[in-house]
Enzyme design. Structure first.
Site, mmCIF file in Angstrom:
data_model
loop_
_atom_site.group_PDB
_atom_site.id
_atom_site.type_symbol
_atom_site.label_atom_id
_atom_site.label_comp_id
_atom_site.label_asym_id
_atom_site.label_seq_id
_atom_site.Cartn_x
_atom_site.Cartn_y
_atom_site.Cartn_z
ATOM 1 N N ALA A 152 0.743 -1.011 -0.099
ATOM 2 C CA ALA A 152 -0.100 -0.038 0.068
ATOM 3 C C ALA A 152 0.855 1.424 -0.106
ATOM 4 O O ALA A 152 1.682 1.210 -0.546
ATOM 5 C CB ALA A 152 -0.923 -0.065 1.349
ATOM 6 N N CYS A 153 0.512 2.349 0.726
ATOM 7 C CA CYS A 153 1.369 3.598 0.540
ATOM 8 C C CYS A 153 2.640 3.622 1.168
ATOM 9 O O CYS A 153 3.347 4.382 0.974
ATOM 10 C CB CYS A 153 0.565 4.569 1.550
ATOM 11 N N ALA A 154 3.101 2.369 1.914
ATOM 12 C CA ALA A 154 4.274 2.291 2.495
ATOM 13 C C ALA A 154 5.234 1.507 1.320
ATOM 14 O O ALA A 154 6.344 1.138 1.467
ATOM 15 C CB ALA A 154 4.303 1.350 3.568
ATOM 16 N N SER A 155 4.677 1.304 0.255
ATOM 17 C CA SER A 155 5.410 0.338 -0.590
ATOM 18 C C SER A 155 6.704 0.713 -1.111
ATOM 19 O O SER A 155 7.750 0.218 -1.373
ATOM 20 C CB SER A 155 4.393 0.219 -1.906
ATOM 21 N N PHE A 358 3.472 5.472 4.787
ATOM 22 C CA PHE A 358 2.779 4.702 5.796
ATOM 23 C C PHE A 358 1.156 4.593 4.868
ATOM 24 O O PHE A 358 0.876 5.581 4.301
ATOM 25 C CB PHE A 358 2.844 5.103 7.081
#
Ligand code: COA
Length: 373
Positions: A152-155, A358
């Site tokens: 997700a956004c932490a990729s 995150f």
């Protein structure tokens, strides 16, 4: 802090779509759709209008770049229109990644032959297989191998740690790209979330820290990752949908698109990320007051202000915690990388910053970097 870094960032790249939607335009379309829906569903609880003032106040977002504006603002459609390409054409996600990758290669003055591996790290992949990374690798003419990963956004932070891992196992340089078509998994009929996302791609080249660093090199001092399961951000779209009879992505409350409990996310993720970064700095014997910059995930302005305050022990200036979400909105894994790409001026050789992504999972990553050249 004395251990000598294995890898460094040699260059970054960015692809920004040419079309942008302001809050006012988005709200006008949403409200027109609400009026139609309410008229067509007189027995249902009426849906409420959205507001541009609320969006900016609650999130800091003023506009977002998107691949296709017309489809999103068409009240009979409320989703981007991205015509399917043939298998012989470069797919749209690969095209974004390739554009950002070329930008990064140019910045680092590198050729395809200098790169040994490609990671495509993003919240959503266009298809199951072949991997997007392999298509990007092929389009760029890179030898070696590629694979996709999703946290997700932490990729991007997870992608950088994995790139460092590939360097440890022999790769000279790894290209890590983050093509994010967030407008395709956003429910533009959901008042709580319709304003959140934008589309973009970032790219970063991670190389072995040996020899003379290039003119804009950043040593990767250390990386740290953390995940804690939560349903507060969830998207149930997936290949098993095909096996059930419930798929209706046009429903206003579908769970086959992005859905979140924004307040809960805010409350849970701020302390998780602040603790992750603070602990990471402490374990590397870095005094947080010496930190020059924090390139944080770009979801919500006050979220970033809280995290920066907890880490630094005081309010961060906009220079110290740069903001790109005002014009880009939340671009998932790309957010922290756009901030790093666009706002790393004014830092001297030897000075330190942190890149942190995150989001869903929950997931969070911290990458401590030091200007090398
Ligand atoms: N327009 C006008 N009002 C709206 C609205 C909209 N588009 N959306 C919600 N509201 C209203 C709600 O109905 C609620 O009204 P009430 O107080 O009368 O019940 C009020 O505004 C507050 O809603 P809430 O959802 O609690 O807003 P918020 O302050 O939490 O802000 C977010 C919403 C999404 C901006 C915020 O929660 C956020 O950014 N959270 C973190 C998200 C994040 O990081 N996600 C990571 C994803 S990768």
């Amino acid at each position: 802090m004395s251990k000598s870094p294995l890898a460094r960032i040699a260059g970054t790249g960015l692809f920004t779509p040419s079309q942008s939607i302001s809050n006012e335009e988005l709200v006008e379309a949403y409200n027109a759709w609400v009026d139609k829906w309410n008229a067509a569903n007189p027995d249902e609880e009426p849906k409420q209008h959205s507001s541009a003032e609320f969006i900016e106040k609650a999130s800091g977002i003023k506009a977002r770049f998107v691949l296709n504006k017309d489809g999103i603002l068409d009240t009979d459609r409320m989703r981007p229109s991205l015509p399917q390409r043939t298998n012989d054409e470069l797919s749209i996600m690969a095209e974004m990644g390739v554009t950002a990758a070329r930008d990064a290669m140019k910045a680092a003055d590198l050729q395809p032959a200098d790169i040994d591996a490609v990671i495509c790290a993003a919240s959503n992949m266009q298809r199951a297989y072949p991997a997007m990374a392999v298509e990007i690798q092929n389009a760029l003419g890179i030898d070696g191998y590629g694979f996709d990963m999703n946290v997700a956004c932490a990729s991007a932070a997870f992608g950088i740690q994995n790139a460092v891992g590939l360097i440890a196992t022999g790769a000279r340089r790894v290209l890590m790209v983050n093509p994010e078509i967030c407008s395709a998994h956003l429910n533009f009929r959901d008042r709580d979330a319709h304003f959140i996302f934008g589309d973009v791609s970032t790219a970063v080249i991670v190389e072995r820290a040996e020899g003379e660093p290039g003119p804009d090199s950043w040593e990767i001092i250390d990386t740290r990752l953390k995940t804690v399961f939560s349903n507060n951000i969830r998207n149930n779209f997936g290949f098993l949908n095909h096996t059930s009879d419930e798929l209706d992505i046009s429903a206003p409350d579908t769970d086959k698109l992005f859905k979140q409990e924004g307040r809960k996310v805010f409350k849970d993720v701020v302390p998780m990320v602040a603790e992750l970064i603070s602990g990471h700095l402490a374990d590397n014997e870095i005094d947080p007051t010496t930190l020059k910059r924090m390139w944080l995930h770009q979801a919500n302005l006050s979220m970033n202000q809280f995290i920066a305050r907890k880490v630094l022990g005081r309010d961060a200036s906009e220079e110290e915690a740069p903001v790109v979400l005002d014009t880009y909105a939340n671009t998932s894994s790309s957010g922290s990388m756009i901030a790093f790409h666009r706002h790393r001026e004014g830092i001297d050789i030897g000075e330190i910053g942190v890149i942190s992504g995150f989001g869903a999972g929950y997931s969070a990553g911290s990458v401590i970097v030091r200007r090398a050249a």
